[in-house]
Design a protein around this motif. Sequence first.
Motif, PDB file in Angstrom:
ATOM      1  N   ARG A   1       0.836  -1.211   0.000  1.00 46.11           N
ATOM      2  CA  ARG A   1       0.000   0.000   0.000  1.00 46.11           C
ATOM      3  C   ARG A   1       0.869   1.258   0.000  1.00 46.11           C
ATOM      4  O   ARG A   1       0.577   2.226  -0.701  1.00 46.11           O
ATOM      5  CB  ARG A   1      -0.923  -0.026   1.217  1.00 46.11           C
ATOM      6  CG  ARG A   1      -1.902   1.138   1.263  1.00 46.11           C
ATOM      7  CD  ARG A   1      -2.784   1.026   2.508  1.00 46.11           C
ATOM      8  NE  ARG A   1      -3.735   2.116   2.558  1.00 46.11           N
ATOM      9  CZ  ARG A   1      -4.885   2.140   1.908  1.00 46.11           C
ATOM     10  NH1 ARG A   1      -5.252   1.102   1.169  1.00 46.11           N
ATOM     11  NH2 ARG A   1      -5.702   3.185   2.005  1.00 46.11           N
ATOM     12  N   GLY A   2       1.947   1.221   0.774  1.00 48.18           N
ATOM     13  CA  GLY A   2       2.839   2.380   0.832  1.00 48.18           C
ATOM     14  C   GLY A   2       3.520   2.645  -0.512  1.00 48.18           C
ATOM     15  O   GLY A   2       3.679   3.806  -0.923  1.00 48.18           O
ATOM     16  N   ARG A   3       3.904   1.568  -1.191  1.00 43.27           N
ATOM     17  CA  ARG A   3       4.543   1.737  -2.504  1.00 43.27           C
ATOM     18  C   ARG A   3       3.559   2.336  -3.506  1.00 43.27           C
ATOM     19  O   ARG A   3       3.910   3.220  -4.287  1.00 43.27           O
ATOM     20  CB  ARG A   3       5.057   0.395  -2.992  1.00 43.27           C
ATOM     21  CG  ARG A   3       5.933   0.503  -4.253  1.00 43.27           C
ATOM     22  CD  ARG A   3       6.404  -0.849  -4.729  1.00 43.27           C
ATOM     23  NE  ARG A   3       7.086  -1.609  -3.693  1.00 43.27           N
ATOM     24  CZ  ARG A   3       6.650  -2.746  -3.165  1.00 43.27           C
ATOM     25  NH1 ARG A   3       5.500  -3.261  -3.594  1.00 43.27           N
ATOM     26  NH2 ARG A   3       7.324  -3.378  -2.226  1.00 43.27           N
ATOM     27  N   GLN A   4       2.319   1.846  -3.492  1.00 44.08           N
ATOM     28  CA  GLN A   4       1.319   2.355  -4.426  1.00 44.08           C
ATOM     29  C   GLN A   4       0.946   3.804  -4.105  1.00 44.08           C
ATOM     30  O   GLN A   4       0.731   4.616  -5.003  1.00 44.08           O
ATOM     31  CB  GLN A   4       0.082   1.467  -4.381  1.00 44.08           C
ATOM     32  CG  GLN A   4       0.322   0.073  -4.949  1.00 44.08           C
ATOM     33  CD  GLN A   4      -0.866  -0.834  -4.791  1.00 44.08           C
ATOM     34  OE1 GLN A   4      -1.758  -0.546  -3.990  1.00 44.08           O
ATOM     35  NE2 GLN A   4      -0.868  -1.945  -5.525  1.00 44.08           N
ATOM     36  N   LYS A   5       0.903   4.126  -2.810  1.00 42.48           N
ATOM     37  CA  LYS A   5       0.603   5.488  -2.416  1.00 42.48           C
ATOM     38  C   LYS A   5       1.698   6.447  -2.880  1.00 42.48           C
ATOM     39  O   LYS A   5       1.428   7.571  -3.306  1.00 42.48           O
ATOM     40  CB  LYS A   5       0.449   5.551  -0.890  1.00 42.48           C
ATOM     41  CG  LYS A   5      -0.021   6.903  -0.380  1.00 42.48           C
ATOM     42  CD  LYS A   5      -0.241   6.860   1.117  1.00 42.48           C
ATOM     43  CE  LYS A   5      -0.734   8.204   1.626  1.00 42.48           C
ATOM     44  NZ  LYS A   5      -0.956   8.198   3.093  1.00 42.48           N
ATOM     45  N   GLN A   6       2.946   5.972  -2.809  1.00 38.40           N
ATOM     46  CA  GLN A   6       4.075   6.786  -3.271  1.00 38.40           C
ATOM     47  C   GLN A   6       3.980   7.050  -4.775  1.00 38.40           C
ATOM     48  O   GLN A   6       4.245   8.157  -5.240  1.00 38.40           O
ATOM     49  CB  GLN A   6       5.390   6.093  -2.944  1.00 38.40           C
ATOM     50  CG  GLN A   6       6.623   6.893  -3.316  1.00 38.40           C
ATOM     51  CD  GLN A   6       7.907   6.147  -2.994  1.00 38.40           C
ATOM     52  OE1 GLN A   6       7.864   4.976  -2.598  1.00 38.40           O
ATOM     53  NE2 GLN A   6       9.037   6.810  -3.155  1.00 38.40           N
ATOM     54  N   ILE A   7       3.563   6.039  -5.539  1.00 38.24           N
ATOM     55  CA  ILE A   7       3.409   6.204  -6.995  1.00 38.24           C
ATOM     56  C   ILE A   7       2.338   7.244  -7.294  1.00 38.24           C
ATOM     57  O   ILE A   7       2.518   8.107  -8.168  1.00 38.24           O
ATOM     58  CB  ILE A   7       3.069   4.853  -7.648  1.00 38.24           C
ATOM     59  CG1 ILE A   7       4.257   3.889  -7.540  1.00 38.24           C
ATOM     60  CG2 ILE A   7       2.685   5.048  -9.116  1.00 38.24           C
ATOM     61  CD1 ILE A   7       3.960   2.495  -8.042  1.00 38.24           C
ATOM     62  N   VAL A   8       1.222   7.177  -6.577  1.00 33.98           N
ATOM     63  CA  VAL A   8       0.130   8.115  -6.809  1.00 33.98           C
ATOM     64  C   VAL A   8       0.540   9.527  -6.424  1.00 33.98           C
ATOM     65  O   VAL A   8       0.240  10.500  -7.142  1.00 33.98           O
ATOM     66  CB  VAL A   8      -1.116   7.674  -6.015  1.00 33.98           C
ATOM     67  CG1 VAL A   8      -2.217   8.734  -6.106  1.00 33.98           C
ATOM     68  CG2 VAL A   8      -1.635   6.345  -6.532  1.00 33.98           C
ATOM     69  N   GLU A   9       1.240   9.691  -5.325  1.00 37.48           N
ATOM     70  CA  GLU A   9       1.634  11.027  -4.864  1.00 37.48           C
ATOM     71  C   GLU A   9       2.663  11.672  -5.786  1.00 37.48           C
ATOM     72  O   GLU A   9       2.734  12.902  -5.882  1.00 37.48           O
ATOM     73  CB  GLU A   9       2.190  10.937  -3.433  1.00 37.48           C
ATOM     74  CG  GLU A   9       1.122  10.612  -2.403  1.00 37.48           C
ATOM     75  CD  GLU A   9       1.723  10.423  -1.026  1.00 37.48           C
ATOM     76  OE1 GLU A   9       2.969  10.355  -0.932  1.00 37.48           O
ATOM     77  OE2 GLU A   9       0.958  10.333  -0.049  1.00 37.48           O
ATOM     78  N   GLN A  10       3.480  10.859  -6.462  1.00 34.96           N
ATOM     79  CA  GLN A  10       4.483  11.426  -7.371  1.00 34.96           C
ATOM     80  C   GLN A  10       3.876  11.964  -8.659  1.00 34.96           C
ATOM     81  O   GLN A  10       4.513  12.735  -9.360  1.00 34.96           O
ATOM     82  CB  GLN A  10       5.523  10.349  -7.712  1.00 34.96           C
ATOM     83  CG  GLN A  10       6.467  10.017  -6.574  1.00 34.96           C
ATOM     84  CD  GLN A  10       7.424   8.894  -6.934  1.00 34.96           C
ATOM     85  OE1 GLN A  10       7.250   8.231  -7.951  1.00 34.96           O
ATOM     86  NE2 GLN A  10       8.414   8.668  -6.079  1.00 34.96           N
ATOM     87  N   CYS A  11       2.670  11.572  -8.967  1.00 34.32           N
ATOM     88  CA  CYS A  11       2.007  12.053 -10.183  1.00 34.32           C
ATOM     89  C   CYS A  11       1.398  13.423  -9.900  1.00 34.32           C
ATOM     90  O   CYS A  11       0.620  13.592  -8.962  1.00 34.32           O
ATOM     91  CB  CYS A  11       0.920  11.068 -10.623  1.00 34.32           C
ATOM     92  SG  CYS A  11       0.094  11.559 -12.144  1.00 34.32           S
ATOM     93  N   THR A  12       1.735  14.403 -10.723  1.00 33.67           N
ATOM     94  CA  THR A  12       1.281  15.786 -10.504  1.00 33.67           C
ATOM     95  C   THR A  12       0.287  16.243 -11.561  1.00 33.67           C
ATOM     96  O   THR A  12      -0.044  17.424 -11.628  1.00 33.67           O
ATOM     97  CB  THR A  12       2.494  16.731 -10.516  1.00 33.67           C
ATOM     98  OG1 THR A  12       3.169  16.606 -11.769  1.00 33.67           O
ATOM     99  CG2 THR A  12       3.447  16.404  -9.374  1.00 33.67           C
ATOM    100  N   VAL A  13      -0.154  15.344 -12.422  1.00 28.65           N
ATOM    101  CA  VAL A  13      -1.092  15.733 -13.485  1.00 28.65           C
ATOM    102  C   VAL A  13      -2.367  14.917 -13.332  1.00 28.65           C
ATOM    103  O   VAL A  13      -2.352  13.808 -12.780  1.00 28.65           O
ATOM    104  CB  VAL A  13      -0.480  15.476 -14.889  1.00 28.65           C
ATOM    105  CG1 VAL A  13       0.739  16.366 -15.100  1.00 28.65           C
ATOM    106  CG2 VAL A  13      -0.112  14.014 -15.077  1.00 28.65           C
ATOM    107  N   PRO A  14      -3.505  15.463 -13.813  1.00 27.12           N
ATOM    108  CA  PRO A  14      -4.747  14.692 -13.789  1.00 27.12           C
ATOM    109  C   PRO A  14      -4.637  13.489 -14.730  1.00 27.12           C
ATOM    110  O   PRO A  14      -4.414  13.648 -15.933  1.00 27.12           O
ATOM    111  CB  PRO A  14      -5.811  15.686 -14.271  1.00 27.12           C
ATOM    112  CG  PRO A  14      -5.051  16.758 -14.984  1.00 27.12           C
ATOM    113  CD  PRO A  14      -3.733  16.836 -14.322  1.00 27.12           C
ATOM    114  N   VAL A  15      -4.777  12.292 -14.163  1.00 25.75           N
ATOM    115  CA  VAL A  15      -4.467  11.074 -14.914  1.00 25.75           C
ATOM    116  C   VAL A  15      -5.403  10.865 -16.092  1.00 25.75           C
ATOM    117  O   VAL A  15      -4.964  10.644 -17.229  1.00 25.75           O
ATOM    118  CB  VAL A  15      -4.514   9.853 -13.966  1.00 25.75           C
ATOM    119  CG1 VAL A  15      -4.288   8.571 -14.753  1.00 25.75           C
ATOM    120  CG2 VAL A  15      -3.477  10.006 -12.872  1.00 25.75           C
TER     121      VAL A  15
END
Length: 235
Positions: free
Chosen positions: A145-159
């Motif tokens: 969960r922490g790894r996936q949360k890190q991936i989501v937080e690194q994205c700065t654009v609307p997916v």
Amino acid sequence: MSVLPDELWNRILEIVISTSRLGYRDLCCLAIVSRRLNRLSEDSSLWATLLALDFPSSDPPQSPSKSLYKTKFERDKARRVAAMRRLVLSAESRVDLSRKRLADLEDKMVRENARLKAAVEEMTNLERVKRASVALKVWQPEVVRGRQKQIVEQCTVPVDSRLSSLLMEIRVCKQQIVGFVKTYNNEKQKLSKYKEAVTSLKYHPLQISQLGLTLKEPKVKGKKLKLCESAESSR
């Protein structure tokens, strides 16, 4: 031959020359057969007919002779050689322009492929972000969960909106590449034809009429002159 008078021989020569069955080369060959034919071949009326056939002009020469024919022949030969050189230079310039267009198309295809590759990589990363954001809504071990949360937080654009834009960009890139490839193949065919034209002009000058590059030449006897001059200029 000695039986026929000179007047009759002159008439015979006039007829065969006027009907284009005897050219200037043939007349010169007759001149070395015998002294009598040499004298007959110098007749001004014969060369006047040849001048009218091979070098038609509005103003007939005042004193037609073999030397005048030779002068006009040399001038016409120089003109034809210059025209041939211009044709060669023109054909070579088409080859150079075609090569430049091919190089430009290659650069465009390289840039478009790089743009496509970058768009595909970005779309792959955004799809990972999208999957990670969906996975956060269900229970998972804390490490995952922490790894996936890190991936989501690194994205700065609307997916979602960015994915839609990338799909459109990839589609456009593919269409551009297909168009470039088609244009490139057509240009390669043109380059091959241009090279064949240059080779024919340089090494097969007698085939110039088959390339659609022939100049306006005198009819009938001018054809014999063109063959002779092309052979001499190619040596």
